[in-house]
Design an enzyme around this catalytic site. Structure first.
Site: not given
Length: 288
Positions: A205, A230, A280
């Protein structure tokens, strides 16, 4: 093991407070909220602790629902959805202040033989030849020193090396929406396969939306020209790997639209095995 890595492992460790219920601590990320990779990694710890040790994580699918409060613990509720002959499925809900902030579904599988092929590893320089994060960051005179220190602190447990300049290092002109980063933990880890999955989840991430910024010449939050967070995150663990050995994170962005940007990536071991695929989507907004 470095003190920073031990601190990260302590952070990702969870206290079991009831069957299927775990509690984790949190800390501030480089922005004043809980780092999404921390929540995802802790959720994988919670899920994995309800699964037989001979079943390996092969995928996760997650949604970030609310910003996490770094001043409060996070409670992880695990739902045992299925225990089959080959596959085990878990659902995890992370809760703070009585509200869900994150959900994750994870699947685990017994180790078995099958068909085997993979996409080839792209060319990339030896990570030992690349500048460290500290070397790069301290060379950027345009960055606020406090931002530099926050980035260094956030990555102290991870040796993370960009192949090319990161978005906040060189910005203004659009570049190819493609980024490569080598990473490994700053110290050796135990042999537990779940631990290496958890650490890769944590790191995944950190940089995945960089390629979105590159396409538009944006430097990101570090220079204040983009606001981001995110939204959802998915990973597929194809082959065993070690997070304490060099891994190549090859990232690209096929699309950005409507205040959102998509990043997709592959993680390879240094000897060329495709270990993980990642996708993502995140909020990517220009604040003016």
């Amino acid at each position: 093991m470095s003190q920073a890595l031990q601190g990260l492992l302590d952070l990702l460790d969870l206290e079991q407070i009831e069957e299927n219920i775990f509690r984790g601590q949190s800390r501030s990320a480089v922005v004043p909220r809980v780092f999404g990779g921390q929540v995802a990694a802790q959720a994988m710890v919670a899920a994995g602790r309800t699964v037989p040790a001979d079943r390996l994580a092969h995928s996760l699918h997650a949604y970030f629902l609310r910003m996490g409060d770094p001043g409060a613990p996070i409670v992880y509720n695990v739902e045992r959805l299925r225990d089959g002959r080959s596959f085990t499925t878990r659902r995890v809900v992370a809760v703070q202040h009585g509200k869900p902030i994150f959900t994750l579904s994870a699947s685990f599988q017994t180790d078995e033989e099958g068909l085997d092929h993979q996409a080839p590893m792209p060319p990339s320089p030896d990570p030992a030849t690349l500048p460290t994060s500290e070397d790069r960051l301290r060379s950027y005179g345009h960055l606020d020193p406090q931002v530099v220190e926050r980035l260094l602190e956030a990555r102290e447990a991870i040796d993370l090396r960009y192949v090319d300049e990161p978005p906040y290092g060189k910005f203004g002109d659009p570049r190819e929406p493609h980024s490569q980063v080598w990473f490994r933990t700053n110290g050796k880890l135990a042999d537990d396969p779940l631990l290496h999955v958890v650490l890769a989840t944590y790191v995944s991430d950190m940089t995945l939306l960089d390629s979105v910024l590159l396409a538009h010449g944006r430097g990101g939050w570090a220079i204040g020209d983009v606001v981001g967070a995110s939204l959802d995150h998915a990973m597929w663990f194809h082959r065993r790997f070690r997070a304490d050995e060099w891994l190549l994170y090859d990232q690209e962005s096929p699309s950005a639209h409507g205040g959102r940007g998509l990043g997709q990536a592959r993680i390879y071991t240094q000897d060329g095995r495709l270990a993980v695929s990642v996708i993502q989507e995140g909020v990517v907004r220009v604040p003016w």
